[in-house]
Motif scaffolding. Structure first.
Motif, PDB file in Angstrom:
ATOM      1  N   UNK A 130       0.827  -1.209   0.000  1.00 16.13           N
ATOM      2  CA  UNK A 130       0.000   0.000   0.000  1.00 16.13           C
ATOM      3  C   UNK A 130       0.861   1.259   0.000  1.00 16.13           C
ATOM      4  N   UNK A 131       1.953   1.235   0.756  1.00 18.28           N
ATOM      5  CA  UNK A 131       2.834   2.406   0.830  1.00 18.28           C
ATOM      6  C   UNK A 131       3.441   2.754  -0.532  1.00 18.28           C
ATOM      7  N   UNK A 132       3.605   1.750  -1.380  1.00 19.91           N
ATOM      8  CA  UNK A 132       4.184   1.996  -2.709  1.00 19.91           C
ATOM      9  C   UNK A 132       3.137   2.444  -3.730  1.00 19.91           C
ATOM     10  N   UNK A 133       1.853   2.367  -3.356  1.00 17.04           N
ATOM     11  CA  UNK A 133       0.794   2.664  -4.326  1.00 17.04           C
ATOM     12  C   UNK A 133      -0.250   3.643  -3.797  1.00 17.04           C
ATOM     13  N   UNK A 134       0.124   4.494  -2.861  1.00 21.05           N
ATOM     14  CA  UNK A 134      -0.793   5.554  -2.451  1.00 21.05           C
ATOM     15  C   UNK A 134      -1.682   5.253  -1.276  1.00 21.05           C
ATOM     16  N   UNK A 135      -1.455   4.140  -0.578  1.00 24.13           N
ATOM     17  CA  UNK A 135      -2.192   3.888   0.651  1.00 24.13           C
ATOM     18  C   UNK A 135      -3.281   2.840   0.525  1.00 24.13           C
ATOM     19  N   UNK A 136      -4.081   2.733   1.595  1.00 22.79           N
ATOM     20  CA  UNK A 136      -5.142   1.743   1.690  1.00 22.79           C
ATOM     21  C   UNK A 136      -6.468   2.285   1.147  1.00 22.79           C
ATOM     22  N   UNK A 137      -7.276   1.393   0.621  1.00 25.62           N
ATOM     23  CA  UNK A 137      -8.638   1.725   0.185  1.00 25.62           C
ATOM     24  C   UNK A 137      -9.456   2.316   1.341  1.00 25.62           C
ATOM     25  N   UNK A 138      -9.280   1.762   2.530  1.00 23.04           N
ATOM     26  CA  UNK A 138     -10.055   2.172   3.703  1.00 23.04           C
ATOM     27  C   UNK A 138      -9.828   3.624   4.083  1.00 23.04           C
ATOM     28  N   UNK A 139      -8.698   4.194   3.685  1.00 26.47           N
ATOM     29  CA  UNK A 139      -8.390   5.572   4.072  1.00 26.47           C
ATOM     30  C   UNK A 139      -9.344   6.590   3.460  1.00 26.47           C
ATOM     31  N   UNK A 140     -10.143   6.177   2.469  1.00 31.34           N
ATOM     32  CA  UNK A 140     -11.154   7.077   1.916  1.00 31.34           C
ATOM     33  C   UNK A 140     -12.343   7.226   2.860  1.00 31.34           C
ATOM     34  N   UNK A 141     -12.426   6.347   3.870  1.00 31.31           N
ATOM     35  CA  UNK A 141     -13.549   6.392   4.806  1.00 31.31           C
ATOM     36  C   UNK A 141     -13.111   6.648   6.245  1.00 31.31           C
ATOM     37  N   UNK A 142     -11.916   6.205   6.620  1.00 30.52           N
ATOM     38  CA  UNK A 142     -11.458   6.319   8.007  1.00 30.52           C
ATOM     39  C   UNK A 142     -10.028   6.845   8.075  1.00 30.52           C
ATOM     40  N   UNK A 143      -9.741   7.532   9.159  1.00 26.52           N
ATOM     41  CA  UNK A 143      -8.411   8.099   9.372  1.00 26.52           C
ATOM     42  C   UNK A 143      -7.476   7.017   9.923  1.00 26.52           C
ATOM     43  N   UNK A 144      -7.213   6.015   9.102  1.00 26.41           N
ATOM     44  CA  UNK A 144      -6.384   4.898   9.581  1.00 26.41           C
ATOM     45  C   UNK A 144      -4.906   5.254   9.651  1.00 26.41           C
ATOM     46  N   UNK A 145      -4.493   6.319   8.965  1.00 21.90           N
ATOM     47  CA  UNK A 145      -3.077   6.681   8.983  1.00 21.90           C
ATOM     48  C   UNK A 145      -2.618   7.047  10.391  1.00 21.90           C
ATOM     49  N   UNK A 146      -3.517   7.642  11.188  1.00 21.14           N
ATOM     50  CA  UNK A 146      -3.147   7.997  12.564  1.00 21.14           C
ATOM     51  C   UNK A 146      -2.832   6.748  13.380  1.00 21.14           C
ATOM     52  N   UNK A 224      -6.489   1.625  19.945  1.00 24.12           N
ATOM     53  CA  UNK A 224      -6.786   1.048  18.638  1.00 24.12           C
ATOM     54  C   UNK A 224      -7.920   1.784  17.919  1.00 24.12           C
ATOM     55  N   UNK A 225      -8.361   2.894  18.470  1.00 21.55           N
ATOM     56  CA  UNK A 225      -9.552   3.550  17.928  1.00 21.55           C
ATOM     57  C   UNK A 225      -9.221   4.450  16.739  1.00 21.55           C
ATOM     58  N   UNK A 226     -10.051   4.339  15.719  1.00 16.90           N
ATOM     59  CA  UNK A 226      -9.939   5.152  14.510  1.00 16.90           C
ATOM     60  C   UNK A 226     -11.304   5.763  14.236  1.00 16.90           C
ATOM     61  N   UNK A 227     -11.314   7.004  13.796  1.00 16.59           N
ATOM     62  CA  UNK A 227     -12.563   7.723  13.570  1.00 16.59           C
ATOM     63  C   UNK A 227     -12.821   7.888  12.077  1.00 16.59           C
ATOM     64  N   UNK A 228     -14.090   7.794  11.698  1.00 21.00           N
ATOM     65  CA  UNK A 228     -14.471   8.065  10.315  1.00 21.00           C
ATOM     66  C   UNK A 228     -14.089   9.499   9.965  1.00 21.00           C
ATOM     67  N   UNK A 229     -13.676   9.736   8.718  1.00 19.04           N
ATOM     68  CA  UNK A 229     -13.298  11.091   8.328  1.00 19.04           C
ATOM     69  C   UNK A 229     -14.515  12.010   8.460  1.00 19.04           C
ATOM     70  N   UNK A 230     -14.245  13.257   8.807  1.00 15.41           N
ATOM     71  CA  UNK A 230     -15.298  14.155   9.272  1.00 15.41           C
ATOM     72  C   UNK A 230     -16.443  14.352   8.274  1.00 15.41           C
ATOM     73  N   UNK A 231     -16.125  14.495   7.002  1.00 15.67           N
ATOM     74  CA  UNK A 231     -17.203  14.782   6.039  1.00 15.67           C
ATOM     75  C   UNK A 231     -18.035  13.553   5.692  1.00 15.67           C
ATOM     76  N   UNK A 232     -17.691  12.373   6.268  1.00 13.89           N
ATOM     77  CA  UNK A 232     -18.472  11.163   6.027  1.00 13.89           C
ATOM     78  C   UNK A 232     -18.941  10.515   7.329  1.00 13.89           C
ATOM     79  N   UNK A 233     -18.634  11.137   8.443  1.00  9.77           N
ATOM     80  CA  UNK A 233     -18.918  10.569   9.761  1.00  9.77           C
ATOM     81  C   UNK A 233     -20.422  10.453  10.008  1.00  9.77           C
ATOM     82  N   UNK A 234     -20.859   9.260  10.406  1.00  8.01           N
ATOM     83  CA  UNK A 234     -22.246   9.000  10.815  1.00  8.01           C
ATOM     84  C   UNK A 234     -22.202   8.449  12.236  1.00  8.01           C
TER      85      UNK A 234
END
Length: 308
Positions: A130-146, A224-234
């Motif tokens: 993932x690091x060689x190709x722009x990251x994880x698919x999940x990062x479009x929904x959650x702030x997993x990088x933190x 281990x907690x990760x939050x949904x990105x703000x503009x998509x948070x439900x």
């Protein structure tokens, strides 16, 4: 009127996720080589779990995903997807594709050769890839990088696009998929699994009990907690725990999410609506060190249960 709960949420979670004990050190040294393309990872009768051998097999997995997500479920296809009848995205090119194939069900390919049918699939993406190709698919929904940044010594892996052909949705196929994943985890020395799991539907109020159950009983601890990105948070905390029929809410959860809970998974903070797939997504976080020893022992600390 407040509903009386006859079942303790904690007892219900323990029922589906039996009490965890410290996990013994995984004997990585017992399996030295990483998984190879096309390598068989396990077998039960006519069913074999292995990695995809080539892009032709990836395309077959994409057709299976299309059948499940677009024809059986409520995903909305764009023109390209309709034309190809394949569920595909750029991540497929560099992810690994775990397959379950049935050697008793043969299909003719374009050259007229008989090939075993692909009946189940999982898409996996390791952090180094993932690091060689722009990251994880999940990062479009959650702030997993933190979470990744807070655990620099750990190897993360993303799970996604899990589906099984309807006639094969049984204990044998699911066990074989999980056996393949466990083999892959051991070979690549994965420390943490994560990915989005879906509840069908896009109205969070209609699934308030399910989301509330997950929020009150399975929310990841702070480390281990990760939050949904703000503009998509439900907000998942849509109903007080005392107002939720815990047993019914748990029963209504999709089998895949219940399976993750049994393994000892946590969920992230907040859900995300995916209008393309017609689902509401929750983040699953599974540190290998927290996996239930019951399941580790079942498949074998060296993934030997269904080894061929």
């Amino acid at each position: 009127m407040m509903r009386q709960n006859l079942f303790s949420p904690r007892k219900l979670v323990r029922k589906f996720t039996p009490a965890m004990r410290p996990l013994p050190a995984v004997p990585y040294g017992a399996v030295q080589m990483p998984v190879k393309t096309g390598e068989t990872l396990g077998r039960i009768g006519s069913l074999e779990v292995r990695m995809a051998r080539n892009f032709k097999e990836v395309k077959k997995a994409q057709r299976l995903r299309y059948e499940v997500f677009y024809e059986e479920m409520s995903a909305v296809a764009d023109a390209q997807t309709l034309a190809t009848r394949r569920d595909a995205d750029p991540f497929d090119a560099y992810c690994d594709h775990l397959l379950v194939v049935d050697h008793a069900s043969l299909k003719r390919n374009k050259l007229g050769r008989l090939k075993p049918e692909i009946v189940g699939t999982y898409r996996v993406l390791r952090q180094d890839v993932a690091d060689r190709h722009g990251g994880f698919y999940t990062s479009a929904e959650y702030d997993i990088q933190s979470l990744i940044d807070a655990n620099p010594g750990k190897r993360f892996m993303e799970l996604g696009r899990s589906c099984v052909l309807k006639p094969y949705r049984n204990k044998k196929t699911i066990e074989l998929l999980w056996h393949g994943l466990w083999s892959y985890i051991l070979r690549h020395k994965i420390d943490v699994m994560l990915g989005c799991a879906s509840i069908e539907g896009t109205n969070p109020d209609a699934m308030a009990d399910q989301l509330g159950f997950l929020h009150h009983n399975s929310l990841a601890p702070e480390e281990w907690r990760v939050r949904a990105i703000e503009n998509r948070f439900v907000d998942m905390n849509r109903r007080p725990a005392a107002d939720i029929n815990q047993k019914e809410a748990l029963r209504a959860l999709p089998p895949l999410i219940k399976g993750y809970l049994r393994l000892g998974a946590f969920v992230g903070e907040g859900a995300v609506i995916d209008h393309q797939f017609g689902t509401t997504d929750v983040l699953i976080v599974m540190p290998v060190s927290e996996l239930n020893t019951r399941y580790v022992n079942y498949y074998g600390a060296d993934a030997s249960r269904y080894a061929s």
